[in-house]
Design an enzyme around this catalytic site. Structure first.
Site, PDB file in Angstrom:
ATOM      1  N   GLU A  58       5.995  19.952  52.722  1.00  0.00           N
ATOM      2  CA  GLU A  58       5.699  20.458  51.380  1.00  0.00           C
ATOM      3  C   GLU A  58       6.072  21.938  51.276  1.00  0.00           C
ATOM      4  OE1 GLU A  58       1.534  20.975  50.261  1.00  0.00           O
ATOM      5  OE2 GLU A  58       1.940  19.938  48.387  1.00  0.00           O
ATOM      6  N   GLY A  85      -7.488  20.560  55.196  1.00  0.00           N
ATOM      7  CA  GLY A  85      -8.230  19.338  54.889  1.00  0.00           C
ATOM      8  C   GLY A  85      -8.587  18.552  56.138  1.00  0.00           C
ATOM      9  N   CYS A 101       0.532  19.784  43.374  1.00  0.00           N
ATOM     10  CA  CYS A 101       0.538  18.811  44.470  1.00  0.00           C
ATOM     11  C   CYS A 101       1.328  17.574  44.085  1.00  0.00           C
ATOM     12  CB  CYS A 101      -0.900  18.442  44.831  1.00  0.00           C
ATOM     13  SG  CYS A 101      -1.852  17.941  43.394  1.00  0.00           S
ATOM     14  N   GLY A 135      -6.789  20.902  48.832  1.00  0.00           N
ATOM     15  CA  GLY A 135      -5.994  21.974  49.420  1.00  0.00           C
ATOM     16  C   GLY A 135      -4.944  21.394  50.338  1.00  0.00           C
ATOM     17  N   SER A 136      -4.575  22.168  51.345  1.00  0.00           N
ATOM     18  CA  SER A 136      -3.477  21.749  52.214  1.00  0.00           C
ATOM     19  C   SER A 136      -3.932  20.703  53.238  1.00  0.00           C
ATOM     20  CB  SER A 136      -2.919  22.969  52.943  1.00  0.00           C
ATOM     21  OG  SER A 136      -3.912  23.496  53.776  1.00  0.00           O
ATOM     22  N   GLN A 147       3.281  33.043  49.493  1.00  0.00           N
ATOM     23  CA  GLN A 147       3.900  31.810  49.001  1.00  0.00           C
ATOM     24  C   GLN A 147       5.380  32.042  48.695  1.00  0.00           C
ATOM     25  OE1 GLN A 147       2.423  28.599  48.738  1.00  0.00           O
ATOM     26  NE2 GLN A 147       4.581  28.071  48.442  1.00  0.00           N
ATOM     27  N   GLU A 200      -8.377  15.851  49.040  1.00  0.00           N
ATOM     28  CA  GLU A 200      -7.143  15.705  48.261  1.00  0.00           C
ATOM     29  C   GLU A 200      -6.180  16.766  48.763  1.00  0.00           C
ATOM     30  OE1 GLU A 200      -5.863  13.564  46.441  1.00  0.00           O
ATOM     31  OE2 GLU A 200      -7.642  12.314  46.184  1.00  0.00           O
TER      32      GLU A 200
END
Ligand code: NAP
Length: 478
Positions: free
Chosen positions: A379, A230, A281, A225-226, A328, A247
Site C-alpha cells: 500500500e 493493527g 483505504c 489504521g495500518s 507520507q 480495519e
C-alpha cells in the site's frame, strides 16, 4: 493560540504536553494546540468510562436516541465550518471535507434510530414449558483508535454505534488530526451526554493508544489504521482476552475489460485512484486492464489525470489537496522511485510548488507494471496508481484476487455476465460495478477480507455484531 483539552469524566483537562496541529496545505498555519495525554491520563479515562458504564447501559433507548440525534443535527448544521477545519488539518479539498462532515452527521442520525431498533428474539424451547430469549447487551468499555485520513467519519462510525448500543468509550484520534474528533466529542457533551460516557485522550499511539489497548478495564478495541499497527494491537487484545475489530489497508484492484464504457471506466478510476489525494483505504491503486481497451484507457486517464488541479485544500479551484505530511510525501515519492526502478513508466508524480509551503504532489500513473512488482503488492497511500495489462477477463479476475488484501474491488464492464461473475468471485469485502472502489453508503456494512480486516463489520445495522454481546435466557414458565 487556542488549546484544546482532553475530556476525562466530563472535565476538560490539560495534557502532559501539547502538540501543534499543522495545515498540510500551508505549514505556517497552525490549526490549534491539542493536549497530549500520557499513559496515566489514558488510565483515568478508562476508569471514568468503566464507572459510567452501569448507568449508561441502563439508559433508555429514547435517551440515547435524543442525544445522538441532537448531535447529528448539530454536525449537519455546522458542516461548512467543520468541513473547513477538517480540510485545514487533513488536506482534503473543501467539498470533500464538507462531504465527510455531512456523512458524520448522517451516521449519528442513523445510529440514533438504531438505539430504538435494538431487539431480541423469543423462540420456543425444545423442552416443554420453557421459552428461550436471545437478548443483545452492550459490551462495556470500548477503546477506539483511529487513523488520520477520515478525521471525522471514522470516529463517528465508531462512537455512534458504541453509544447507541449502551457502551462507554475512550477514543484516541490520530495525532496528526485531533481537531475534528475534538469537535464531535464537544458536540456530544453539549447534546447532553452524561460525564464519563465518552472520554477523549489525544496523543501518540505508542503512549496513549498502547495504554488503552493494554488496560484490563477495556472490554473491546475498535481500530482503524495500518496493517502493522493493527496486527500488533490484535495480538495484544487476543492475549488480554479483549474483543477486537481491525480495519486496515488495501491494494484495491479496479478491473477494466474490453467492453467497458471508456468514459465510465476513466471517471471511476480517476476518482478511485486520485481523489482525496489517494489517501483512502479503498483507493483503486491497481488498474487491471485488458488488451483491447488498454491503450485508449491509458491515454484518456492520463489526459484527465494531468488536468487535475493540485493545490491548497481551501482554494476554490483545487481538485487534489496536499499529501498529509512530510513523512507520507516521502513514502509516496519513494514508491514512485521503486516503481521506476522495477521498470514501470511513470507519468506525473512530481512535487509541486504553490504560494504556500505545503506537501503538494502531482498524481502519478505507472504503466507497464506486473502484479509481482512491489508497487502492486504494498500500500502506497498516496495519489499513485499503476496499470497492469492482461489478456482477458479470466486473467483480470485472477490478478485482482492475487493480493494479500481484500477491502474493496471493482469492475467496469457493460456485460451482465462479467459483472455477475465478478461480484461472485472477487475476494473482497466490497465490490463495485461501474463505480469507483472508494465511496460507500453509511447504512450498510463496511469492511474487508484477508489481510485488510479482522473481526465484525463496521457501519449499518451490522455494527451491532461488534458493539453488543448476545445473552440467551431460558425461562421455565411451567
Ligand atoms: P497507523 O499508523 O496504523 O495509525 C493508526 C492509529 O493507531 C493512530 O491513531 C496511531 O497513533 C495509532 N497507533 C500507532 N501505534 C500504536 C500502538 N503501538 N498502539 C496503539 N495505537 C497505535 O495508520 P495511519 O497512518 O494513521 O492511517 C493510514 C492507514 O489506515 C492506511 O493503511 C489505511 O489503509 C488505513 N485505513 C483503513 C481503513 C479501513 O476502514 N480499512 C480506513 C481508513 C484508513 P498516532 O497518532 O501516534 O499515529
Amino acid at each position: 493560540m487556542a488549546e484544546y483539552k482532553n475530556l476525562i469524566n466530563g472535565e476538560w483537562v490539560a495534557g502532559a504536553s501539547v502538540s501543534r496541529n499543522i495545515n498540510p496545505s500551508d505549514t505556517a498555519d497552525v490549526v490549534g494546540e491539542y493536549a497530549q495525554a500520557d499513559a496515566a491520563q489514558a488510565k483515568l479515562a478508562v476508569q471514568a468510562a468503566r464507572a459510567a458504564f452501569r448507568s449508561w447501559s441502563l439508559s433508555t433507548p429514547q435517551q440515547r436516541f435524543d442525544i445522538l440525534d441532537r448531535a447529528g443535527s448539530t454536525i449537519l448544521a455546522r458542516k461548512e465550518e467543520l468541513g473547513r477545519l477538517l480540510s485545514r488539518e487533513e488536506g482534503k479539498t473543501l467539498p470533500e471535507g464538507i462531504g465527510e462532515v455531512g456523512r458524520a452527521g448522517q451516521i449519528f442520525k442513523f445510529f440514533a434510530g438504531e438505539a430504538l431498533r435494538i431487539g431480541g428474539e423469543i423462540v420456543p424451547s425444545v423442552r416443554p414449558g420453557m421459552t428461550v430469549e436471545m437478548i443483545r447487551e452492550p459490551l462495556g468499555v470500548i477503546g477506539m483508535i483511529t487513523p488520520w485520513n477520515f478525521p471525522i467519519a471514522i470516529p463517528a462510525w465508531k462512537i455512534a454505534p458504541a453509544l447507541a448500543y449502551g457502551n462507554t468509550v475512550v477514543i484516541k484520534p490520530a495525532d496528526l488530526v485531533p481537531g475534528s474528533t475534538w469537535e464531535i466529542v464537544n458536540i456530544l457533551v453539549e447534546s447532553g451526554l452524561p460525564a464519563g460516557v465518552l472520554n477523549l485522550v489525544m496523543g501518540r499511539g505508542s503512549v496513549v493508544g498502547d495504554a488503552i489497548v493494554g488496560s484490563p478495564d477495556v472490554d473491546a478495541v475498535s481500530f482503524t489504521g495500518s496493517v502493522a499497527t493493527g496486527r500488533s494491537i490484535g495480538a495484544k487484545c487476543f492475549a488480554a482476552g479483549q474483543k477486537v475489530q481491525l480495519e486496515m489497508g488495501g491494494k484495491n484492484p479496479m478491473v477494466v475489460i474490453d467492453d467497458a464504457d471508456l468514459g465510465v471506466a476513466v471517471d471511476a478510476c480517476l476518482n478511485g485512484a486520485f481523489f482525496s489525494t489517494g489517501q483512502r483505504c479503498t483507493a483503486s491503486s491497481r488498474l487491471i486492464v485488458t488488451d483491447g481497451i488498454h491503450d485508449r484507457f491509458v491515454a484518456a486517464l492520463t489526459e484527465k489525470m494531468r488536468a487535475l488541479r493540485v493545490g491548497h485544500a481551501l482554494a476554490a479551484d483545487t481538485q487534489i489537496g496536499p499529501v498529509v505530511d512530510a513523512k507520507q510525501l516521502k513514502q509516496d515519492l519513494d514508491y514512485i522511485g521503486i516503481a521506476r526502478g522495477e521498470g514501470g513508466i511513470v507519468v506525473g508524480g512530481e512535487e509541486v510548488k504553490r504560494d504556500t509551503e505545503g506537501f503538494f504532489l502531482a498524481p502519478a500513473l505507472v504503466t507497464g507494471t506486473t502484479n509481482a512488482m512491489r508497487i502492486n503488492r504494498e500500500e502506497v497511500f498516496g495519489p499513485v496508481a499503476s496499470v497492469i495489462r492482461v489478456k482477458d477477463y479470466e486473467e483480470a479476475l485472477a490478478t485482482a484476487n492475487d493480493t494479500e488484501f481484500g477491502l474493496s474491488t471493482g469492475i467496469c464492464t457493460t456485460s451482465l455476465k462479467y459483472a455477475s461473475h465478478f461480484k461472485r468471485h472477487a475476494q473482497a469485502g466490497m465490490v463495485m460495478v461501474n463505480a469507483a472502489t472508494a465511496g460507500v453508503d453509511y447504512h450498510v456494512p463496511f469492511g474487508g477480507r484477508k489481510g485488510s480486516s479482522y473481526g465484525a463489520r463496521e457501519q449499518g445495522a451490522y455494527a451491532r455484531e461488534f458493539y453488543t454481546t448476545v445473552k440467551t435466557a431460558y425461562v421455565n414458565a411451567g
